[in-house]
Scaffold this active site. Structure first.
Site, PDB file in Angstrom:
ATOM      1  N   SER A  96     -24.986  -5.765   4.160  1.00  0.00           N
ATOM      2  CA  SER A  96     -23.816  -6.273   4.894  1.00  0.00           C
ATOM      3  C   SER A  96     -23.795  -7.784   5.098  1.00  0.00           C
ATOM      4  CB  SER A  96     -23.747  -5.622   6.270  1.00  0.00           C
ATOM      5  OG  SER A  96     -22.937  -4.486   6.209  1.00  0.00           O
ATOM      6  N   LYS A 151     -21.128  -9.790   3.521  1.00  0.00           N
ATOM      7  CA  LYS A 151     -19.768  -9.851   4.083  1.00  0.00           C
ATOM      8  C   LYS A 151     -19.421 -11.252   4.600  1.00  0.00           C
ATOM      9  CE  LYS A 151     -20.052  -4.926   5.110  1.00  0.00           C
ATOM     10  NZ  LYS A 151     -20.332  -3.872   6.098  1.00  0.00           N
ATOM     11  N   TYR A 180     -17.405  -3.955  -3.854  1.00  0.00           N
ATOM     12  CA  TYR A 180     -18.040  -3.995  -2.525  1.00  0.00           C
ATOM     13  C   TYR A 180     -19.503  -3.539  -2.613  1.00  0.00           C
ATOM     14  CZ  TYR A 180     -19.448  -2.283   2.021  1.00  0.00           C
ATOM     15  OH  TYR A 180     -20.170  -2.035   3.154  1.00  0.00           O
ATOM     16  N   TYR A 205     -23.650  -5.073  14.261  1.00  0.00           N
ATOM     17  CA  TYR A 205     -23.231  -3.698  14.545  1.00  0.00           C
ATOM     18  C   TYR A 205     -22.822  -3.564  16.008  1.00  0.00           C
ATOM     19  CZ  TYR A 205     -25.498  -3.299  10.062  1.00  0.00           C
ATOM     20  OH  TYR A 205     -25.847  -3.503   8.761  1.00  0.00           O
ATOM     21  N   VAL A 235     -28.285  -3.400   6.497  1.00  0.00           N
ATOM     22  CA  VAL A 235     -29.195  -2.252   6.562  1.00  0.00           C
ATOM     23  C   VAL A 235     -30.426  -2.409   5.669  1.00  0.00           C
ATOM     24  CG1 VAL A 235     -27.473  -0.550   7.305  1.00  0.00           C
ATOM     25  CG2 VAL A 235     -27.859  -0.925   4.857  1.00  0.00           C
TER      26      VAL A 235
HETATM   27  N1  GLU Z   1     -23.524  -1.153   1.544  1.00  0.00           N
HETATM   28  C1  GLU Z   1     -23.771  -0.665   2.864  1.00  0.00           C
HETATM   29  C2  GLU Z   1     -22.711   0.342   3.273  1.00  0.00           C
HETATM   30  O1  GLU Z   1     -21.572   0.185   2.949  1.00  0.00           O
HETATM   31  C3  GLU Z   1     -23.790  -1.848   3.803  1.00  0.00           C
HETATM   32  C4  GLU Z   1     -24.122  -1.417   5.158  1.00  0.00           C
HETATM   33  C5  GLU Z   1     -24.698  -2.493   6.019  1.00  0.00           C
HETATM   34  O2  GLU Z   1     -25.576  -3.245   5.633  1.00  0.00           O
HETATM   35  O3  GLU Z   1     -24.226  -2.555   7.158  1.00  0.00           O
HETATM   36  O4  GLU Z   1     -22.982   1.317   3.899  1.00  0.00           O
END
Ligand code: GLU
Length: 303
Positions: free
Chosen positions: A63, A66, A188, A239, A257
């Protein structure tokens, strides 16, 4: 300040946290990562970079990607992104479907999965491939042309992407996805599957501490746009624990994650930490502890 000494002190103080927490296992390839690893890098605004532990070992960006896709979308003068995604903390799981339904297909913020899908889709409208654009940005800003995708992680996530596909279909049903669902999800997933070290991540994130200036001194974002990305990181980047992270660390940060966290000290430095063991909110146990010690020992926080 002796940064090497600081890093080694932090490493020693957080030793009991290394290996604690649970490695993410909903993407099977991530479940194979040994939990007892830890790395930390500090890139100063001058471009000088210091590290400790496993700071040169690549891990899964997930993530944290992002931030870079959002930065690229804004750099393309795409402020219109804010008509398609909000900037409030979600108070829900990062991959939640329910909120998207009762908020009519407008994701709460760009850092939950639905929001990131919209940003990837938006970016795809202005560059050839959003994932490649993120990869290219990371390579240039870190000075490391060898950063690449971990295809095993990408395949593993693709094979378990039902929820992400569901989010994308949902967005499409509300008219908030322009590309076709499989393409947007593929881009993504690939941007998340980039493998990067703490060193390269800290350097790549330095534009956030340099008020929008890139490694070569050219401007990527205005100071105001950069402030906004940092603000959204502070409120939505960790989160459903952004309040706790702000309380303990006091810096804008974005976690993934894979166990990484990128944090910014505006005007001073960019910090990348990695420890694969996650707490029950999905943030790296050792990573949060290290950033907590960092701001406590240096006083370098935004508060
Ligand atoms: N590629 C992971 C997902 O979409 C990223 C999740 C993350 O790192 O928060 O679940």
């Amino acid at each position: 300040m002796d940064i090497d000494r600081l890093l080694s002190q932090i490493r020693t103080e957080i030793q009991p946290q290394i290996g604690r927490g649970r490695v993410a296992d909903y993407i099977p390839a991530l479940a194979e990562v040994a939990p007892d690893q830890f790395g930390m890098a500090i890139a100063l605004a001058t471009g000088e970079c210091h590290g400790v532990g496993d700071w040169l070992k690549p891990f899964s960006l997930q993530s944290i990607s992002k931030i870079f896709s959002l930065a690229l979308a804004l750099a393309e003068n795409e402020e219109s992104i804010w008509t398609r995604v909000g900037r409030e903390p979600s108070g829900n799981a990062f991959n939640s479907l329910v909120q998207l339904e009762y908020e009519n297909g407008i994701p709460r913020n760009p850092f939950i999965n639905a929001g990131a899908l919209v940003v990837t889709d938006h970016l795809s409208g202005v560059v050839d491939c959003a994932a490649d654009a993120v990869l290219q940005l990371l390579r240039i800003e870190s000075g490391n042309p060898d950063i690449g995708y971990d295809l095993q992680v990408a395949e593993s996530e693709t094979a378990h992407a039902d929820r992400t596909l569901a989010l994308a279909h949902f967005l499409a049903s509300y008219g908030n996805l322009r590309g076709d669902v499989p393409t947007v999800v593929d881009e993504y997933v690939r941007q998340c599957a980039i493998a990067i070290s703490c060193r390269d991540l800290a350097l790549a994130g330095l534009f956030l501490a340099r008020h929008g200036l890139r490694r070569d001194g050219s401007r990527m974002l205005s100071p105001s746009q950069t402030k906004r990305i940092n603000a959204v990181m502070l409120t939505c980047g960790t989160y459903d624990a952004a309040g706790e992270f702000a309380y303990r660390v006091g810096l804008p940060g974005k976690s993934g994650v894979g166990g990484g966290i990128l944090a910014t000290v505006p005007g001073r430095c960019s910090i990348a930490v990695w420890g694969p063991g996650l707490d029950n909110r999905g943030n790296s146990v050792a990573g949060v502890a290290a950033l907590d010690r960092f701001t406590t020992l240096t006083g370098w926080s935004v508060f």
